[in-house]
Design an enzyme around this catalytic site. Structure first.
Site, mmCIF file in Angstrom:
data_model
loop_
_atom_site.group_PDB
_atom_site.id
_atom_site.type_symbol
_atom_site.label_atom_id
_atom_site.label_comp_id
_atom_site.label_asym_id
_atom_site.label_seq_id
_atom_site.Cartn_x
_atom_site.Cartn_y
_atom_site.Cartn_z
ATOM 1 N N ASP A 82 1.710 3.264 -6.120
ATOM 2 C CA ASP A 82 2.733 2.550 -5.716
ATOM 3 C C ASP A 82 3.841 3.191 -6.570
ATOM 4 O OD1 ASP A 82 2.984 -0.672 -4.370
ATOM 5 O OD2 ASP A 82 4.463 0.922 -4.409
ATOM 6 N N GLU A 132 8.818 -8.498 -1.744
ATOM 7 C CA GLU A 132 8.363 -8.426 -3.102
ATOM 8 C C GLU A 132 8.374 -9.590 -3.881
ATOM 9 O OE1 GLU A 132 8.304 -3.705 -2.685
ATOM 10 O OE2 GLU A 132 7.407 -4.529 -4.340
HETATM 11 C C1 GLC Z 1 7.227 -0.897 -3.173
HETATM 12 C C2 GLC Z 1 5.933 -1.519 -2.618
HETATM 13 C C3 GLC Z 1 5.107 -0.584 -1.427
HETATM 14 C C4 GLC Z 1 5.881 0.267 -0.918
HETATM 15 C C5 GLC Z 1 6.483 1.198 -1.884
HETATM 16 C C6 GLC Z 1 7.384 2.480 -1.406
HETATM 17 O O1 GLC Z 1 7.423 -1.125 -4.420
HETATM 18 O O2 GLC Z 1 5.058 -2.107 -3.449
HETATM 19 O O3 GLC Z 1 4.536 -1.451 -0.508
HETATM 20 O O4 GLC Z 1 5.230 1.051 0.178
HETATM 21 O O5 GLC Z 1 7.190 0.589 -2.959
HETATM 22 O O6 GLC Z 1 8.671 1.838 -0.795
#
Ligand code: GLC
Length: 744
Positions: A316, A512
């Site tokens: 991530d 988030e």
């Molecule tokens: C974010 C998320 C993830 C996402 C990634 C790219 O922090 O946790 O779900 O795909 O970053 O944007």
């Protein structure tokens, strides 16, 4: 031998013409754009060869820097100059939640993508980059795209086939912008509604979330990545347990035994792997205190080994940086993540530092070359499978699908099917199209609120953020005479002359951790004040709740004649009006248990807590309309304990030399709900090695598997499934006995 997966039938897209790059030693070679199609120069460029052969040939030609570059994903806006894609052999580019282009439209996205891809194609081996984005409910970064309901609403539809069609529509719109890869679906099982990502989950049970893995086929194609035109790589995320953290804290700690971790959070990932999902994104969260991004057992042994996942694992956003609890990332964190099984690192900014650190870790032996080659094999297999080597640039035939009438109609159908009617006192719904209506609420005329996070920006925002139909516009389009519909956001001006008041209230956008609600989970002051004005008028109040989760509304519910959970419907608010006026009978069912109070969180099916509305609740019109005021649901007295009847059927789901995996379906064959069950069978020469969705004991040569806390409740005629792996032969499995219990 790994259990067969659909990936084994990975279909390489056969190219009719190959865009060939004149191979030179120089890194600055530009694709000979004018080059006429000619026979593939090298085996890896020959689309008629098996993918494995192409990968072998390409790997044999790659330097260490080529290979490390393939494992590096950088954010589009961090790549300065763009030629760094070639200079550092970057294998992937992404746009994070706030990534955008200007002007923001599909054509500009496609042009931007093509420009970056041409950089990658200008390298000696001309390995195309793969571009990833969070298309989690549409091509949601693109202004004018169709925005579908977020997953929590799709879970309410209980319609996996519809969700697959939505995946296909999203794939077409995403392909039309050039992008090859979506960081979706979130296959998180949201167990605590306080979590800010609850709306990204299809629901609170593994069964419901697993059923929606069909969206992977929608994104990729039923035959896996590249099996259809406009196929985009899907991402099962966030592995594993992101929805099960203590207190629902985003990026928190999932404190569970392994059996329950497997029971609740693993089945959706197994389903995605079995559908040939091309990538898996790891979770920021921890399992019993150990970060997933450094968890070799869960990532390599379980996901890649036991489940047989042969796609690639992506980290991530800057998640590797978190491993040591300090800001920034170190050589130790890089090697820990890569050795745990991370194949591609979403750096996303300091890609030069990452490349230098990983090169150092390989050269000093802390990351074996075999791990680098395995990661590259996984990544390149997906790129070949997608057909990127044959068709690296945007397929402009799909650009016109962005926001198309066809896709918006599909989205409207999804909105209709996702509406959950929780209360309908006196049959106030459906509304008559001749009614005189007062519409109020901050979300009645607000596409931004209806869409929630991950829409035009990471956090989303209120307002007119992209073309669509608000709930108010949908209402006005539905009634006989729009002049009989009054809208005032705050309820000012309402009087007793109206047939009904429709209040569209709930949450404003978030994403988030910013959406975590550790405290109160009720309506905000504006909504409460608006509702008070409507109540004071004496006019029947119909509430449409636009939110990313159940809210704490028990105290206000008695003042409402009807309550419709609309979730986060996206741009097609006409679907809400279709239900309000009865053009579509509500069919949605709760994907989450609805709390009676925030203090009950977490509250889930089968945990015995007294919910306001249970998981699966949903009224409809006609048979489901309440003839009398809805009494606040009181818990039905639990019947005295007694025997229940059930059967257990075992089915082998995969085999390997010396072992096998089986699913056992427990069916309630009685007429009263089971509150518990137990199955048992003779082991013979077999030994059970793992169980999920159940608790195992063995004694006297027999295995006994009982229900867990969350899956003891089985309705009459209903089923629940647990699984196990075992050493020994899969032939001639005995039929397990089954004992059910009812009542406490
Ligand atoms: C974010 C998320 C993830 C996402 C990634 C790219 O922090 O946790 O779900 O795909 O970053 O944007």
């Amino acid at each position: 031998m790994r259990p067969p997966t659909r990936r084994g039938r990975l279909t390489a897209v056969l190219a009719v013409t190959a865009a060939l790059i004149t191979l030179t030693g120089s890194m600055s070679a530009q694709p000979s754009a004018a080059a006429a199609p000619q026979a593939a120069a090298l085996p890896y460029q020959d689309a008629s060869l098996p993918v494995d052969d192409r990968v072998d040939d390409l790997l044999s030609r790659m330097t260490l820097d080529d290979k490390i570059g393939q494992m590096t994903q950088a954010d589009k806006d961090a790549i300065v100059p763009a030629s760094d894609i070639a200079t550092y052999r970057l294998g992937s580019v992404l746009s994070g939640g706030d990534g955008t282009v200007s002007p923001n439209n599909a054509q500009t996205w496609a042009d931007t993508y093509d420009g970056l891809q041409r950089q990658a194609l200008g390298t000696p081996l001309a390995i195309p980059m793969i571009y990833g984005i969070d298309a989690v409910h549409g091509a949601n970064a693109v202004r004018g795209a169709t925005i579908f309901p977020h997953n929590i609403g799709l879970g309410a539809t209980r319609d996996p086939a519809l969700v697959q069609r939505i995946g296909r529509a999203v794939a077409e719109e995403v392909s039309g912008t050039g992008v090859d890869w979506t960081f979706a679906p979130c296959l998180c099982v949201a167990r605590n509604d306080r979590w800010g990502r609850t709306y990204e989950s299809f629901g609170e049970t593994p069964e419901l979330v697993t059923s929606m893995a069909t969206v992977v086929d929608g994104f990729q194609g039923p035959g896996g990545p590249g099996s259809v035109p406009a196929s985009v790589l899907a991402t099962a995320k966030h592995y594993i347990g992101d929805g099960g953290t203590t207190n629902g804290t985003d990026q928190g700690n999932t404190q569970l035994g392994e059996a329950e971790l497997r029971a609740v959070h693993l089945p959706p990932f197994k389903a995605a792997v079995d559908r040939g999902v091309g990538s898996v994104m790891l979770s920021y969260s921890s399992w019993n205190g150990v970060k997933l991004h450094g968890h070799k057992y869960l990532v390599t042994d379980l996901l890649k080994g036991e489940l047989g996942f042969d796609g690639f694992v992506v980290s991530d956003w800057a998640a590797v940086d978190q491993l040591d609890g300090q800001t920034g990332f170190t050589a130790e964190e890089v090697s820990k993540a890569v050795n745990a099984g991370v194949d591609m690192v979403m750096v996303p900014h300091d890609y030069k530092k990452f490349i230098s650190l990983l090169r150092g870790e390989v050269n000093n032996g802390r990351v074996p070359m075999s791990r680098i080659d395995d990661a590259n094999r996984r990544i390149l297999t997906q790129k070949f499978g997608l057909g990127l080597f044959e068709k690296p640039l945007t397929d402009r035939a799909y650009t016109s699908t962005v926001g198309s009438a066809e896709h918006r109609a599909l989205a409207r159908q999804a909105v209709r099917q996702s509406q959950v009617l929780l209360k309908n006192e006196g049959g106030v719904l459906p509304l008559a199209k001749s009614a005189k209506l007062f519409v109020a609420g901050k979300s009645a005329d607000d596409i931004g609120n209806m869409s929630g996070g991950w829409t035009m920006s990471w956090q989303g925002r209120s307002g007119d953020i992209t073309p669509g139909t608000t709930v108010l516009e949908g209402i006005r389009e539905s009634v006989n005479d729009p002049s009989r519909v009054t809208f005032e956001r705050y309820g000012n001006g309402i009087d007793g002359s109206y047939t009904a008041a429709v209040a569209v209230v709930g949450e404003t956008p978030y994403a988030e951790g910013r959406g975590d609600r550790p405290g109160a989970m009720g309506l905000d002051q504006e909504d409460l004040q608006t509702l008070a004005k409507l109540k004071a008028s004496g006019v029947p109040v119909v509430v449409v709740l636009v939110s990313g989760r159940p809210l704490d509304i028990a105290a206000q519910l008695p003042d409402w004649r009807a309550l419709l959970a609309a979730w986060l419907p996206g741009t097609e608010g006409g679907g809400v009006a279709d239900v309000l006026f009865g053009d579509h009978r509500p069919t949605g069912k709760l994907p989450m248990t609805w709390m009676r109070s925030a203090s009950q969180q977490p509250i889930n099916q089968g945990d015995g807590k007294d919910a306001l509305f249970p998981y699966g609740h949903g009224l409809t019109y006609g048979t489901g309309t309440d003839p009398t005021p809805t009494p606040t649901p009181t818990p039905t007295p639990t019947p005295a304990p007694g025997p229940g009847s059930c059967t257990a059927t075992a089915k082998v789901t995969s085999t390997w030399s010396g072992g096998f995996q089986a699913d056992v379906t427990v069916r309630n064959t009685g007429t009263t709900p089971l509150t518990g069950w137990s199955t048992s069978w003779d082991l013979g020469s077999r030994t059970v090695t793992n169980v999920w969705n159940g608790a195992l004991t063995t004694a006297g040569g027999r295995a006994t598997v009982r229900n867990l806390a969350w899956n003891g409740g089985v309705a009459a005629g209903g089923t629940v499934t647990f699984g196990y792996t075992a050493n020994g032969s899969a032939d001639g499995l005995p039929v397990p006995s089954c004992t059910g219990t009812t009542g406490t």
